[in-house]
Design a protein around this motif. Structure first.
Motif, PDB file in Angstrom:
ATOM      1  N   SER A 633       0.387  -3.456   5.103  1.00  0.00           N
ATOM      2  CA  SER A 633      -0.253  -2.243   5.616  1.00  0.00           C
ATOM      3  C   SER A 633       0.361  -0.986   5.010  1.00  0.00           C
ATOM      4  O   SER A 633      -0.334   0.002   4.767  1.00  0.00           O
ATOM      5  N   GLU A 634       1.677  -1.004   4.743  1.00  0.00           N
ATOM      6  CA  GLU A 634       2.308   0.164   4.142  1.00  0.00           C
ATOM      7  C   GLU A 634       1.774   0.400   2.738  1.00  0.00           C
ATOM      8  O   GLU A 634       1.483   1.542   2.351  1.00  0.00           O
ATOM      9  N   THR A 635       1.611  -0.661   1.978  1.00  0.00           N
ATOM     10  CA  THR A 635       1.058  -0.531   0.623  1.00  0.00           C
ATOM     11  C   THR A 635      -0.354   0.032   0.681  1.00  0.00           C
ATOM     12  O   THR A 635      -0.723   0.899  -0.117  1.00  0.00           O
ATOM     13  N   ALA A 636      -1.165  -0.463   1.645  1.00  0.00           N
ATOM     14  CA  ALA A 636      -2.540   0.019   1.779  1.00  0.00           C
ATOM     15  C   ALA A 636      -2.561   1.509   2.107  1.00  0.00           C
ATOM     16  O   ALA A 636      -3.349   2.279   1.545  1.00  0.00           O
ATOM     17  N   TRP A 637      -1.688   1.941   3.021  1.00  0.00           N
ATOM     18  CA  TRP A 637      -1.653   3.354   3.391  1.00  0.00           C
ATOM     19  C   TRP A 637      -1.224   4.218   2.205  1.00  0.00           C
ATOM     20  O   TRP A 637      -1.774   5.301   1.980  1.00  0.00           O
ATOM     21  N   LEU A 638      -0.246   3.750   1.451  1.00  0.00           N
ATOM     22  CA  LEU A 638       0.191   4.490   0.271  1.00  0.00           C
ATOM     23  C   LEU A 638      -0.930   4.592  -0.771  1.00  0.00           C
ATOM     24  O   LEU A 638      -1.052   5.607  -1.464  1.00  0.00           O
ATOM     25  N   MET A 639      -1.769   3.552  -0.865  1.00  0.00           N
ATOM     26  CA  MET A 639      -2.895   3.608  -1.795  1.00  0.00           C
ATOM     27  C   MET A 639      -3.919   4.654  -1.349  1.00  0.00           C
ATOM     28  O   MET A 639      -4.529   5.340  -2.186  1.00  0.00           O
ATOM     29  N   LEU A 640      -4.121   4.781  -0.041  1.00  0.00           N
ATOM     30  CA  LEU A 640      -4.991   5.851   0.452  1.00  0.00           C
ATOM     31  C   LEU A 640      -4.423   7.216   0.057  1.00  0.00           C
ATOM     32  O   LEU A 640      -5.160   8.116  -0.362  1.00  0.00           O
ATOM     33  N   TYR A 641      -3.110   7.342   0.199  1.00  0.00           N
ATOM     34  CA  TYR A 641      -2.454   8.589  -0.182  1.00  0.00           C
ATOM     35  C   TYR A 641      -2.648   8.862  -1.676  1.00  0.00           C
ATOM     36  O   TYR A 641      -2.887  10.005  -2.090  1.00  0.00           O
ATOM     37  N   MET A 642      -2.568   7.825  -2.483  1.00  0.00           N
ATOM     38  CA  MET A 642      -2.792   7.967  -3.924  1.00  0.00           C
ATOM     39  C   MET A 642      -4.230   8.404  -4.208  1.00  0.00           C
ATOM     40  O   MET A 642      -4.475   9.280  -5.044  1.00  0.00           O
ATOM     41  N   LEU A 643      -5.186   7.799  -3.513  1.00  0.00           N
ATOM     42  CA  LEU A 643      -6.600   8.111  -3.756  1.00  0.00           C
ATOM     43  C   LEU A 643      -6.937   9.537  -3.332  1.00  0.00           C
ATOM     44  O   LEU A 643      -7.813  10.178  -3.927  1.00  0.00           O
ATOM     45  N   LYS A 644      -6.270  10.045  -2.314  1.00  0.00           N
ATOM     46  CA  LYS A 644      -6.491  11.437  -1.907  1.00  0.00           C
ATOM     47  C   LYS A 644      -6.038  12.413  -2.990  1.00  0.00           C
ATOM     48  O   LYS A 644      -6.465  13.572  -3.018  1.00  0.00           O
ATOM     49  N   GLY A 645      -5.201  11.923  -3.891  1.00  0.00           N
ATOM     50  CA  GLY A 645      -4.713  12.781  -4.959  1.00  0.00           C
ATOM     51  C   GLY A 645      -5.815  13.292  -5.862  1.00  0.00           C
ATOM     52  O   GLY A 645      -5.667  14.352  -6.487  1.00  0.00           O
TER      53      GLY A 645
END
Length: 790
Positions: A633-645
């Protein structure tokens, strides 16, 4: 010593019985056999003795007769969007039928219907006399017998038996089964139930089965609103639905209708004066025939039919006859918004595309050097079914084949003008060239938490383009594949704030035992030399950083992680996989994979059908969401953060979305643009807190495309479709899809992820990076200018 035997004497002859006694015995023998056969015959027929008589209806079939009934498709919000059927039939209760309809049927087909128990002996005697005398004044079948024949197909298939192939005998056997079945039906059902089943069973012509569909087909009305002349017409057609079809044989149909009206008058159901007036009325039809797949032609219905058909074959159902009710995940409103967004953008884009190539005085099918491919249409024509049919027809006559390929005919074609179609004078070659000029699109939206597909647009217009660009079509994903590289890195210890320098690099690798080198280029051919964070590099879609990161995490691992989160297509483990050249993928797969990031690392299987009910409304199959843990789940959340970039980092390629009404209530959107070599494919993948959407735009063939980023990159072709769609979705408050930020991570993030990239003094233009390698040398220009509106 024994006494001598007496000599033998001839036997005394017995007196012979008179001939009259012998005849009497023979008569009685025949009589007994005849009576026995007569009594046993119905039993032999019922039990299908030695398979001679064919199958008769079972007790279960008599108690619960099955008639063909269309299956209906509903959206998630309860809108009926179509039917599947071979026999279009919608049952309706007797109370919803006009009494005139019942009177017309009884007066014409079975005047003693309420007096017999399935067999009308008077009618049978009249029919038999008519056969002998040649004066056929009417048939002997009752309404119940006709129902038996229609319900159980007593003259076809497995009901035929060995004797069913012998003339005259076959008729006798089938009639016997109808009589026996009619008696059984009368025992089990009331007269009103028999009438109801009859009207809902019989064929009326024009593929209309049952009175409800017939009333709609011929008069655009309901059975309870039928007038006397309309009821008489429909009942009259039952004798021969083809010969008495008023649409195609109006004179014969008029005579038959008037005969039914006469019978109604004779039976006292209509006054004679009224009969005379009705017979003078002309036929007044409001004719409309439903197709065997009725409803608006949409691409997702093809996906639904494939899914349901496969399930039916495994579970003993028939989608075209069992009257199933199929409930889909599609939301009719979101589907409408998706279709409108695709139509609006593609119409504008097609105009730009036509002008682009018109100004170059060239067709849009070009090679790597931008030159028109010679004989492209002729080569493509040889791959079509039409060419294969013509080649077979004119085998050995190339002159006739050539003439057929160039012969012009009036052809209805798709157009963006007017009502969506027009008729042009085109040859087969002309028609193919006409359609090759079009750009196409595919779009899918999914609820990432349930896997429910909410909208599915497979192309421009299903009537003219049946190829589905959501699931059937597969193309290179370009830079929309890059997030799988960053996913691999994040799940193996990297953080969004880790840095890699944007510089020209050489990737060395071994292929088939040979030492190879790959020198990936940034699309602008410029390298900033800056030590970029991974988030900034992904937001800017920087090829050099992605290529270096791919080498560090291993290109085989990138393929593995892509498959983990939902990509099903085979992928090549090559250095350029992160730039989208590892294999072709579908919009369906990409939406599925990106949904894993929103769903806290759980991969949900896309779902298009939620449940199937039988004709009585009983749920026979419920399709529940299926999920599996794919990434932490942490990796998934970090990927969302990346996509918001893509929206938040300077130069992020998603920033054209600022032009849309999407940014109230602290709304957050993540996304990734993508473009493949030569601008053959434009992609946009967009994620919100509620939905994941994928859009692809491109030509039917990879050689058909724009020739510059000003028109051809994914940020300009596909992204606007997403932007307009989300505007419409947010404006419809009834959908319950609201603006707002992504949920906060419920625990503690173990890696550094907040790292601000300062905006440069000079505005960095967002450029959608394409798959680039040494072939990029052939592009017309190295620098790409992007206007502020992007």
């Amino acid at each position: 010593m024994s006494a001598p035997k007496a000599p033998k004497t001839p036997d005394t002859p017995r007196p012979r019985r008179p001939w009259s006694n012998r005849l009497a015995r023979a008569f009685w023998a025949v009589f007994v056999v005849g009576v026995g056969t007569f009594l046993l015959y119905p039993i032999l027929v019922s039990m299908n003795f030695m398979f001679l008589f064919g199958k008769s209806p079972s007790l279960e079939e008599l108690e619960d007769p099955k008639v063909e009934q269309p299956s209906e498709i509903y959206t998630a919000d309860g809108v009926l969007i179509g039917k599947y059927f071979r026999e279009n039939r919608v049952p309706v209760p007797l109370s919803k039928m006009s009494p005139l309809l019942i009177k017309a049927l009884i007066a014409t087909e079975d005047i003693r219907f309420y007096d017999h128990s399935g067999i009308d002996l008077t009618a049978l005697a009249r029919a038999a006399t008519g056969v002998i005398t040649g004066n056929k004044s009417g048939g002997g079948s009752t309404i119940t017998q006709q129902l038996a024949k229609n319900l159980y197909n007593t003259r076809r298939g497995e009901t035929r038996g060995g004797l069913g192939y012998i003339p005259v005998v076959s008729t006798l056997v089938s009639k016997t089964k109808e009589w026996l079945t009619a008696v059984e039906l009368e025992r089990r059902y009331t007269k009103e139930e028999i009438l109801r089943m009859y009207f809902n069973t019989v064929e009326y012509g024009s593929k209309a089965y049952g009175v409800k569909v017939a009333a709609k087909t011929f008069y655009s009305t309901s059975p309870d609103s039928l007038t006397a002349d309309q009821a008489a017409m429909l009942v009259g057609m039952l004798n021969n639905p083809t010969a008495y079809n008023p649409r195609f044989h109006p004179e014969a149909a008029l005579k038959r209708r008037n005969l039914v009206l006469t019978r109604m008058g004779q039976a006292g159901f209509l006054p004679k004066a009224e009969v005379a007036g009705l017979q003078q009325q002309p036929i007044a039809l409001k004719y409309q025939v439903e197709k065997h797949i009725d409803g608006p032609p949409t691409y997702f219905r093809g996906a639904v039919s494939q899914f349901v058909n496969a399930w039916c074959e495994k579970n003993g159902y028939d989608m075209y006859r069992d009257g199933l009710k199929i409930y889909t995940t599609i939301d009719s409103r979101m589907q409408q918004y998706a279709e409108e967004s695709v139509q609006d953008r593609m119409q504008r884009l097609q105009k730009q595309f036509d002008n682009f190539w018109r100004n170059r005085d060239s067709n849009p099918w070009v090679d790597e050097d931008g030159k028109e491919i010679p004989n492209f249409i002729e080569t493509q024509m040889k791959r079509t079914e039409q060419y294969k049919e013509l080649a077979a027809r004119y085998k050995g006559r190339p002159d006739l084949l050539e003439a057929a390929l160039n012969a012009k005919h009036p052809t209805k074609v798709f157009t963006w003008k007017g009502d969506g179609d027009t008729t042009l004078l085109l040859s087969p070659l002309d028609s193919l060239a006409y359609y090759k000029h079009f750009l196409h699109a595919g779009m899918m939206t999914m609820d990432p938490f349930t896997g429910h597909i909410k909208a599915w647009v497979g192309g421009l217009n299903y009537r003219f383009f049946q190829y589905d660009h959501v699931k059937q079509g597969r193309r290179q994903a370009g830079s929309t594949f890059k997030p799988f590289v960053y996913l691999t890195a994040l799940d193996n210890g990297y953080s969004p704030c880790d840095r890699i320098r944007d510089e020209r690099v050489t990737i060395k690798y071994v292929e088939n035992g040979k030492n190879m080198e790959w020198k990936p280029d940034n699309v602008t051919r410029e390298y900033t030399g800056s030590n970029m964070t991974l988030r900034h590099a992904m937001a800017r879609s920087v090829n050099s950083v992605t290529a270096q990161l791919t080498e560090r995490v291993g290109w085989e691992n990138v393929a593995k992680y892509a498959h983990k989160v939902g990509i099903k297509s085979p992928l090549l483990s090559v250095p350029s996989i992160g730039l989208g050249s590892g294999g072709d993928v579908s919009v369906y797969e990409m939406v599925n994979a990106y949904s894993t990031f929103v769903n806290q690392g759980f991969q949900s299987e896309p779902l298009i059908v939620t449940r199937i009910e039988d004709r009585n409304g009983n749920v026979i199959k419920q399709f529940d969401p299926r999920q599996r843990r794919a990434i932490p789940s942490e990796t998934a959340w970090l990927m969302l953060y990346m996509l918001k970039g893509g929206m938040e980092e300077p130069g992020g390629t998603s920033q054209a979305l600022w032009d849309y009404e999407l940014w109230k209530k602290n709304n957050q959107i993540g996304g990734k643009t993508g473009t493949t070599s030569n601008y053959s494919d434009g992609w946009y993948m967009g994620v919100t807190k509620d939905l994941v959407t994928g859009v692809w735009v491109g030509g039917e063939d990879r050689s058909i495309h724009f020739q510059g980023s000003q028109q051809g990159e994914g940020g300009r072709t596909a992204l606007p479709i997403f932007g307009k769609f989300m505007e419409k979705v947010y404006q419809d408050q009834d959908l319950g899809i609201t603006m707002g930020p992504f949920p906060k991570y419920p625990g503690k993030i173990t890696r550094k992820y907040v790292c601000v990239t300062e905006a440069p003094r000079r505005r960095v233009e967002p450029v959608d990076s394409i798959v680039v390698d040494n072939l990029l040398e052939n592009l017309n220009s190295g620098a790409v200018a992007v206007p502020d509106s992007l």
